[in-house]
Scaffold this motif. Structure first.
Motif, short mmCIF file in Angstrom:
data_model
loop_
_atom_site.label_atom_id
_atom_site.label_comp_id
_atom_site.label_asym_id
_atom_site.label_seq_id
_atom_site.Cartn_x
_atom_site.Cartn_y
_atom_site.Cartn_z
N ASN A 161 0.81 -1.22 0.00
CA ASN A 161 0.00 0.00 0.00
C ASN A 161 0.84 1.27 0.00
OD1 ASN A 161 -2.68 -0.88 -0.20
ND2 ASN A 161 -2.75 -1.45 1.96
N ALA A 162 1.93 1.30 0.80
CA ALA A 162 2.73 2.52 0.88
C ALA A 162 4.17 2.18 1.25
CB ALA A 162 2.14 3.48 1.91
N TRP A 163 5.10 2.94 0.66
CA TRP A 163 6.53 2.75 0.91
C TRP A 163 7.17 4.13 1.07
CZ3 TRP A 163 9.17 -2.12 0.53
CH2 TRP A 163 10.56 -2.04 0.73
N ASP A 164 7.92 4.31 2.17
CA ASP A 164 8.52 5.61 2.47
C ASP A 164 9.97 5.41 2.89
OD1 ASP A 164 9.06 8.21 3.12
OD2 ASP A 164 7.59 8.36 4.74
N ASN A 165 10.90 5.98 2.11
CA ASN A 165 12.32 5.91 2.43
C ASN A 165 12.89 7.25 2.87
OD1 ASN A 165 12.36 3.22 1.78
ND2 ASN A 165 13.76 3.40 0.05
N VAL A 166 12.03 8.22 3.19
CA VAL A 166 12.50 9.58 3.45
C VAL A 166 11.89 10.08 4.77
CG1 VAL A 166 12.77 11.89 2.49
CG2 VAL A 166 12.51 9.95 0.95
N LEU A 167 12.67 10.74 5.58
CA LEU A 167 12.18 11.31 6.83
C LEU A 167 11.25 12.50 6.58
CD1 LEU A 167 15.51 11.25 8.86
CD2 LEU A 167 13.49 9.83 9.30
N TYR A 168 10.43 12.77 7.58
CA TYR A 168 9.63 14.00 7.68
C TYR A 168 8.38 14.01 6.80
CZ TYR A 168 14.07 15.35 9.73
OH TYR A 168 15.23 15.37 10.47
N ASN A 169 7.98 12.88 6.25
CA ASN A 169 6.67 12.82 5.62
C ASN A 169 5.62 12.53 6.71
OD1 ASN A 169 7.30 13.19 2.76
ND2 ASN A 169 8.50 11.32 3.04
N ILE A 202 4.25 1.95 8.00
CA ILE A 202 4.52 2.14 6.58
C ILE A 202 5.79 1.38 6.20
CG2 ILE A 202 4.89 3.83 4.74
CD1 ILE A 202 2.20 4.20 6.14
N TYR A 203 5.75 0.62 5.12
CA TYR A 203 6.96 -0.04 4.64
C TYR A 203 8.02 0.99 4.28
CZ TYR A 203 4.69 -4.62 4.12
OH TYR A 203 4.06 -5.81 4.36
N GLY A 204 9.30 0.59 4.39
CA GLY A 204 10.39 1.47 4.01
C GLY A 204 11.49 1.45 5.04
N THR A 205 12.38 2.43 4.95
CA THR A 205 13.61 2.43 5.75
C THR A 205 13.61 3.42 6.89
OG1 THR A 205 14.63 4.04 4.25
CG2 THR A 205 14.94 1.70 3.74
N VAL A 206 12.53 4.20 7.07
CA VAL A 206 12.56 5.29 8.06
C VAL A 206 11.50 5.14 9.15
CG1 VAL A 206 13.67 6.94 6.52
CG2 VAL A 206 11.18 6.75 6.52
#
Length: 325
Positions: A161-169, A202-206
């Motif tokens: 559904n969602a992937w986020d690799n960046v801070l501050y979203n 949320i999937y991702g690295t952050v």
């Protein structure tokens, strides 16, 4: 489109070797067009404060909508964006200058990669969209895509559904407004306030979270959205819009096109009425009806579309037309 303040309505654009529409200007309105089988459906190469609204953008070889360099404060609203080979909507600026855009009230479905992709862009708002059945991520934020806000969307049946690799979203609008509806959320709502008691990860690295995921779609009390997209003001001859006209004037048959969406429980059906008499029911998109019954007197008629969501809330839109034959 290389000039400011252009309005582009009611066209069917198919089968070009480039983008269907390329914008290099400001304050342009692109509305109620069928855009299919191009590279990008619409590409904003450099342009700000443009409105892309109520278009059907599908089956393009790259992206449905591509926003690139120096493109700020654009609004993408109430479009149907589906079956594009890459992404439904991409904002990707190598120079970090495409920011502060709004993506709202769209149906973004069945795209082969991401529903929405952000790279090197900031402060965009994604709100009240249906983001469903995309083959990869519903939304993906990569490569310095920061300070974006995503809330009140429905995410379902995407590969992820969602992937986020960046801070501050930011993935919610705080309490009690809430975040997004996620079809794979496994938490509970013990106090019945319509918001999950634990965050959605949320999937991702952050380690991003939707702190207030929406869960209570069975308690949907909000009305759906419905718009009669055709006919609009103009002169129509046998379903072809010939020219502008201050009222709706129709000679011969007309295809009535209705756009309906609901960001909670989804659309159950659309009913069409002509002069307050039932004319048809549609339960699947696209919601279209052929009005080919000959009319003589009276010349003036009322078209009314009523959309029902799966919680049986309803909303209507109507217009008055003059029809001959």
């Amino acid at each position: 489109i290389n000039h400011n303040n252009v309005e582009f309505y009611n066209f069917t654009l198919k089968n070009s070797a480039n983008a269907g529409i390329i914008i290099n200007s400001n304050n342009v309105i692109i509305k109620n067009n069928e855009i299919t089988n191009h590279n990008d459906g619409i590409r904003i190469e450099t342009g700000s404060s443009n409105l892309i609204e109520e278009n059907n953008i599908s089956n393009n070889r790259y992206n449905g909508i591509n926003i690139a360099g120096d493109s700020d404060f654009n609004i993408i609203n109430k479009n149907k964006i589906s079956w594009n080979i890459d992404d439904g909507i991409t904002i990707y600026d190598y120079g970090y200058r495409s920011n502060d855009n709004t993506i709202s009230n769209n149906d973004i479905k069945n795209n082969h990669d991401e529903g929405i992709l952000f790279k090197r862009t900031a402060r965009n708002i994604v709100v009240n969209n249906h983001i469903l059945l995309n083959f990869d991520n519903g939304i993906q934020l990569l490569d310095h895509a920061h300070s974006n806000k995503i809330y009140h969307n429905t995410f379902g049946e995407n590969k992820i559904n969602a992937w986020d690799n960046v801070l501050y979203n930011v993935w919610d609008d705080g309490y009690p407004s809430g975040g997004n509806f996620w079809d794979d959320y496994t938490g509970i709502d013990e106090d019945g306030d319509g918001i999950g008691d634990t965050p959605y990860e949320i999937y991702g690295t952050v380690n991003s979270q939707d702190r207030y995921p929406l869960v209570n779609t069975s308690g949907d009390t909000a009305s759906p959205h419905v718009i009669i997209e055709q006919p609009i003001d103009g002169f129509y001859f046998r379903n072809l819009r010939i020219c502008d006209f201050p009222r709706i004037l129709i000679i011969g048959y007309i295809e009535i096109k209705v756009n309906a969406w609901d960001n909670q429980s989804g659309i159950q059906k659309v009913e069409l009425y002509i002069d307050d008499e039932s004319y048809g029911i549609s339960t699947t998109e696209p919601y279209r009806f052929i009005w080919d019954k000959k009319t003589f007197l009276p010349l003036s008629h009322k078209i009314k579309a009523i959309a029902y969501d799966r919680a049986n809330n309803n909303e209507s839109d109507e217009c008055i037309v003059i029809k001959i034959f």
